[in-house]
Scaffold this active site. Structure first.
Site, PDB file in Angstrom:
ATOM      1  N   TRP A  69       0.602  -1.043   0.012  1.00  0.00           N
ATOM      2  CA  TRP A  69       0.018  -0.026   0.051  1.00  0.00           C
ATOM      3  C   TRP A  69       0.880   1.263  -0.007  1.00  0.00           C
ATOM      4  O   TRP A  69       0.446   2.315   0.456  1.00  0.00           O
ATOM      5  CB  TRP A  69      -1.111  -0.056   1.108  1.00  0.00           C
ATOM      6  CG  TRP A  69      -2.041  -1.117   0.992  1.00  0.00           C
ATOM      7  CD1 TRP A  69      -2.324  -1.903  -0.153  1.00  0.00           C
ATOM      8  CD2 TRP A  69      -2.911  -1.421   1.748  1.00  0.00           C
ATOM      9  NE1 TRP A  69      -3.356  -2.583   0.044  1.00  0.00           N
ATOM     10  CE2 TRP A  69      -3.809  -2.512   1.126  1.00  0.00           C
ATOM     11  CE3 TRP A  69      -3.450  -0.969   3.245  1.00  0.00           C
ATOM     12  CZ2 TRP A  69      -4.874  -2.911   1.866  1.00  0.00           C
ATOM     13  CZ3 TRP A  69      -4.447  -1.661   3.828  1.00  0.00           C
ATOM     14  CH2 TRP A  69      -5.591  -2.888   3.230  1.00  0.00           C
ATOM     15  N   GLU A  93      -2.355  -9.481  -2.786  1.00  0.00           N
ATOM     16  CA  GLU A  93      -1.929  -8.732  -3.709  1.00  0.00           C
ATOM     17  C   GLU A  93      -0.582  -8.732  -4.134  1.00  0.00           C
ATOM     18  O   GLU A  93      -0.349  -8.282  -5.427  1.00  0.00           O
ATOM     19  CB  GLU A  93      -2.167  -7.163  -2.956  1.00  0.00           C
ATOM     20  CG  GLU A  93      -3.440  -6.877  -2.561  1.00  0.00           C
ATOM     21  CD  GLU A  93      -3.719  -5.479  -2.093  1.00  0.00           C
ATOM     22  OE1 GLU A  93      -2.901  -4.784  -2.300  1.00  0.00           O
ATOM     23  OE2 GLU A  93      -4.744  -5.345  -1.451  1.00  0.00           O
ATOM     24  N   HIS A 109      -4.655 -11.189  10.759  1.00  0.00           N
ATOM     25  CA  HIS A 109      -5.945 -10.978  10.030  1.00  0.00           C
ATOM     26  C   HIS A 109      -5.849 -10.855   8.664  1.00  0.00           C
ATOM     27  O   HIS A 109      -5.094 -10.059   8.025  1.00  0.00           O
ATOM     28  CB  HIS A 109      -6.677  -9.906  11.032  1.00  0.00           C
ATOM     29  CG  HIS A 109      -7.608  -9.290  10.321  1.00  0.00           C
ATOM     30  ND1 HIS A 109      -9.053 -10.270   9.947  1.00  0.00           N
ATOM     31  CD2 HIS A 109      -8.100  -8.254   9.292  1.00  0.00           C
ATOM     32  CE1 HIS A 109      -9.766  -9.482   9.296  1.00  0.00           C
ATOM     33  NE2 HIS A 109      -9.500  -8.422   8.836  1.00  0.00           N
ATOM     34  N   GLU A 131     -11.969 -13.155   7.014  1.00  0.00           N
ATOM     35  CA  GLU A 131     -13.255 -12.690   6.442  1.00  0.00           C
ATOM     36  C   GLU A 131     -14.043 -13.936   5.879  1.00  0.00           C
ATOM     37  O   GLU A 131     -13.585 -14.535   4.961  1.00  0.00           O
ATOM     38  CB  GLU A 131     -13.172 -11.594   5.461  1.00  0.00           C
ATOM     39  CG  GLU A 131     -14.512 -11.198   4.906  1.00  0.00           C
ATOM     40  CD  GLU A 131     -14.303 -10.106   3.886  1.00  0.00           C
ATOM     41  OE1 GLU A 131     -13.335  -9.322   3.856  1.00  0.00           O
ATOM     42  OE2 GLU A 131     -15.340 -10.004   2.764  1.00  0.00           O
ATOM     43  N   HIS A 137     -19.301  -4.788   6.806  1.00  0.00           N
ATOM     44  CA  HIS A 137     -19.347  -3.786   5.805  1.00  0.00           C
ATOM     45  C   HIS A 137     -20.776  -2.835   5.416  1.00  0.00           C
ATOM     46  O   HIS A 137     -21.101  -1.891   4.761  1.00  0.00           O
ATOM     47  CB  HIS A 137     -19.213  -4.394   4.403  1.00  0.00           C
ATOM     48  CG  HIS A 137     -17.979  -4.878   4.235  1.00  0.00           C
ATOM     49  ND1 HIS A 137     -17.431  -6.135   4.456  1.00  0.00           N
ATOM     50  CD2 HIS A 137     -16.671  -4.288   3.608  1.00  0.00           C
ATOM     51  CE1 HIS A 137     -16.226  -6.476   4.648  1.00  0.00           C
ATOM     52  NE2 HIS A 137     -15.659  -5.337   3.929  1.00  0.00           N
TER      53      HIS A 137
HETATM   54  N1  GLN Z   1      -6.831  -4.045  12.601  1.00  0.00           N
HETATM   55  C1  GLN Z   1      -7.509  -3.448  11.490  1.00  0.00           C
HETATM   56  C2  GLN Z   1      -8.836  -2.961  11.795  1.00  0.00           C
HETATM   57  O1  GLN Z   1      -9.560  -3.393  12.776  1.00  0.00           O
HETATM   58  C3  GLN Z   1      -7.589  -4.391  10.354  1.00  0.00           C
HETATM   59  C4  GLN Z   1      -8.041  -3.707   9.169  1.00  0.00           C
HETATM   60  C5  GLN Z   1      -8.211  -4.477   8.006  1.00  0.00           C
HETATM   61  O2  GLN Z   1      -7.972  -5.695   7.996  1.00  0.00           O
HETATM   62  N2  GLN Z   1      -8.228  -4.026   6.844  1.00  0.00           N
HETATM   63  O3  GLN Z   1      -9.354  -1.785  11.428  1.00  0.00           O
HETATM   64 ZN    ZN Z   2      -9.957  -7.081   7.288  1.00  0.00          ZN
END
Ligand code: GLN
Ligand code: ZN
Length: 754
Positions: free
Chosen positions: A560, A604, A640, A664, A693
């Site tokens: 990013w 990515e 995550h 997710e 979302h």
């Molecule tokens: N720790 C980040 C949050 O909770 C993780 C965000 C993400 O995975 N895009 O916002």
């Molecule tokens: Zn996330």
């Protein structure tokens, strides 16, 4: 004489004028005529800039109100039947497909190859029919001609459009090819009638692993289109197309474009016996990245090419300049030294013009400019910030032990369970809590100097206190501090790491009106001082429950950002990993017992060709493991990931060896989890139980159904309960309601397990 051109220019405007106009239009504050007027003025300005720089063509067709692939869909009349449009597609229909309607979800969005730009995915089926819609593209061509420009039209080619379209499994999209070619043919004939000499058709899919039928279709398609009128320039980019050299040379096209920044090794396969009747456009200025071109190196390549090609040589950026910011001259706050190493889209036009003049008139004619460019490159090479001996030595000294936890997972998890004493199916969240208007106002005031440091810290601590109190009231098992101090996942850390710089106006389009301003990794990366420790320590001091520390991983920091081009990405990733490892170790020393390293982006970085995946995954996994590798067995490392689709890289995900992974899964109803189960993912997993979302709070029972699905494939001892992702975009009421359900769901399932 060498021809200089670009494949495309940023469309959003130097001051993001298009973004402002689009958003005003969508909110009803600007009518279609006003929007068209603004678009016309942007196009006129961008064409004039190309002409003033001395390019041989202005490129027309790169403008879009939302996305260039979606423009083709409008131009060829390819709206999915589900929208139920009657007549030809106008601007309202174009936006309806892009943004959705009350009755129909928008077209899906996907990343454009390995960039951070997103295209709108066309939808096709056996009933799809095409018809040229003369309200698109052609008026822009007439506009450019009326301004007296020499025009080259550019648009995505038929094969790329069709390949990127989605269709039901089993439907062979190539069945639509001849219909599609008819409409492209009609378009080309119209362009010819307008007097357009050159049309650039972008076929970046040639850099992918293509099935044989699609490779054969390239010949079919371009044989067919060759007769339509204008000279065709087939543009490839983002990778090596050398494997198709024979096929491409034999096509009845008038020119071919190659990306020599990404794949310089492919040139010999083309140049040796390049057909006498074809141009070869060499993409030598980096279209993906804001650094100044090494003109001396570029000229060395181009002189050799000129000797072989003569007048048939064209020079260009590697790909469209869409992926770089607009104009460096707006960067007044950037360190002048760093600025002197950079070139945005406008500056890249000048670089091209300069290369052209050097080839035409000899280097002596432009010695002053070449000298300045070489001095900047040399200055960058020697700058103390780009070569930090201690950082280089630390990377060089990395050994296998640095990328390894002290014990295997089984031993670690036993030690962690003894320390943490969590119930079965422990509940947690992914890190962020709602970013309220007050939080954003406080951060902005602090940045602008309107709020003192002590007041700012007090304000953030109050937010942390608030988040901790609510989590305790909800009965969550593992708490987080809520990330109020973070604007986003990368800038927050980049601002605290050496080797990072930030632009004021370095925006690039992500999709529609959405733009991102990636930080610049210009130097060696290291961590001058702890970044998150005080916030986590404070949060832990408020509660007896375990507090999870939270930071972005090295790959996310890499992908990013705009990354320096004078060091391999792997090397930059290892520098980031070591800087973040220092943070992880310091969090542990501050008695933080769980630390989450977010890596939403591991996918990515995947190379476009499968053959290149193992080498990438190898260093990506290594970077993560180095980040995590410095802590004791008792310290639990979480990671995550969002944006799903990990099925094909599960071995690499497992090799990260995080103690717990949260992913997710709710939107796909745990489909991803089946893949984890089938693969026998060995460590703890937290499949997201609800979608963050939307503000919708799942009905009672929905989460339980998903949790039961998870329990059916993952042993209860290894299962965590959490939302899909961070909660920063949500408001508190729905957040509390959803988390209350989530905790109740976990408790009920625990009771049922006994
Ligand atoms: N720790 C980040 C949050 O909770 C993780 C965000 C993400 O995975 N895009 O916002
Ligand atoms: Zn996330």
């Amino acid at each position: 004489m060498t021809t200089a051109h670009i494949l495309g220019f940023p469309r959003i405007g130097a001051q993001r004028e298009l973004k402002a106009a689009l958003e005003a239009h969508w909110q009803g504050g600007l009518d279609a005529a006003g929007l068209h007027e603004l678009a016309r003025s942007l196009r006129a300005r961008h064409w004039q800039q190309q002409r003033d720089a001395g390019l041989d063509f202005v490129t027309v067709g790169d403008f879009a109100f939302y996305d260039q692939l979606h423009n083709v869909s409008a131009l060829i009349g390819a709206a999915p039947a589900r929208f139920g449009f009657g007549g030809p597609l106008g601007l309202p229909e174009y936006f309806a497909m892009a943004r959705g309607t009350p009755a129909q979800p928008a077209l899906a969005m996907k990343k454009w190859f390995d960039t951070n730009y997103h295209y709108l995915v066309p939808e096709v089926d056996a009933g799809t029919r095409f018809a040229l819609n003369r309200d698109w593209l052609l008026p822009e061509v007439r506009e450019a001609l009326a301004l007296g420009h020499k025009v080259k039209v550019a648009l995505p080619g038929p094969l790329t459009w069709l390949w990127l379209a989605s269709a039901e499994a089993g439907f062979d999209k190539l069945r639509l090819l001849s219909l599609l070619l008819n409409v492209y043919w009609a378009l080309l004939a119209e362009l010819k009638a307008l007097g357009v000499e050159w049309v650039q058709l972008d076929e970046p899919i040639l850099a992918l692993d293509l099935p044989a039928a699609w490779i054969a279709a390239v010949t079919t398609a371009y044989r067919e289109l060759a007769g339509a009128g204008p000279a065709l320039l087939l543009a490839t980019y983002f990778g090596d197309v050398g494997e198709h050299a024979a096929l491409l040379k034999a096509l009845p096209i008038a020119g071919l474009h190659l990306d020599l920044v990404r794949a310089p090794q492919q040139l010999p396969a083309f140049i040796a016996d390049w057909p006498a009747d074809k141009r070869l456009s060499l993409g030598i200025v980096d279209g993906r990245n804001p650094w100044r071109t090494d003109l001396a190196a570029a000229l060395a390549t181009l002189h050799a090419a000129q000797a072989a090609l003569g007048e048939r040589l064209w020079v260009a950026p590697s790909c469209s300049l869409l992926h770089v910011p607009h104009d460096l001259s707006f960067e007044r706050r950037l360190d002048p030294r760093i600025r002197s190493w950079m070139a945005f889209a406008v500056q890249k036009l000048d670089e091209l013009a300069l290369l052209k003049r050097a080839l035409r008139d000899g280097e002596a004619a432009v010695w002053r400019e070449l000298h300045a460019a070489a001095a900047a490159i040399e200055d960058r090479r020697r700058a103390p910030t780009t070569q930090v001996a201690a950082v280089r030595a630390r990377v060089a000294a990395l050994g296998p032990d640095d990328a390894r936890r002290r014990s295997p997972f089984a031993q670690r998890i036993a030690a962690q369970r003894a320390v943490l004493q969590l119930p079965k199916l422990p509940t947690t969240t992914i890190g962020s809590f709602p970013q309220t208007a007050e939080i954003r106002a406080a951060r902005a005031a602090f940045k602008a100097g309107r709020l003192g440091e002590a007041e700012y810290i007090a304000a953030m601590q109050a937010e942390i206190r608030h988040a901790v109190e609510r989590q305790e009231a909800l009965g969550l098992d593992v708490l987080v501090h809520g990330e109020p101090e973070r604007n986003d996942m990368v800038e927050y850390f980049g601002e605290q790491l050496a080797g990072y710089a930030f632009t004021q106006n370095g925006w690039v389009q992500s999709y529609g009106s959405r733009c991102v301003k990636p930080p610049l990794i210009y130097g060696d990366v290291w961590r001058p001082k702890p970044m998150t420790v005080e916030w986590s320590r404070y949060a832990q001091s408020l509660t007896d429950k375990p507090m999870k520390g939270m930071l972005s991983g090295p790959l996310t920091m890499l992908f990013w950002s705009f990354v320096r081009d004078d060091l391999p990405k792997r090397e930059v990733a290892l520098q980031l990993a070591l800087a973040l490892r220092d943070e992880v170790v310091d969090l542990e020393a501050a008695s933080i017992k769980l630390i989450q390293i977010d890596e939403p982006t591991i996918r990515e970085g995947l190379p476009l060709k499968k053959a290149d995946w193992p080498a990438y995954l190898d260093w990506a996994v290594q970077a993560f493991r180095i980040t995590a590798g410095g802590v004791r067995d008792e310290t639990q490392i979480h990671t995550h990931m969002c944006y799903s689709e990990f099925n094909d890289i599960l071995p690499a995900i497992a090799a990260l060896d995080a103690d717990v992974i949260t992913i997710e899964t709710s939107r796909a109803r745990m489909k991803l989890l089946d893949a984890f189960a089938e693969f026998r993912y060995p460590n703890d997993i937290g499949p997201g139980l609800y979608d963050i979302h939307s503000p919708r709070v799942p009905a009672a029972g929905e989460m339980r159904t998903l949790l039961d699905k998870a329990l059916a494939v993952v042993p209860a001892e290894r299962l965590w309960v959490n939302p899909d992702c961070g909660l920063k975009t949500r408001a508190w009421p729905e957040t509390e309601a959803a988390l209350r359900q989530m905790v109740a769901t976990a408790r009920a399932a625990r009771a049922a397990l006994g």
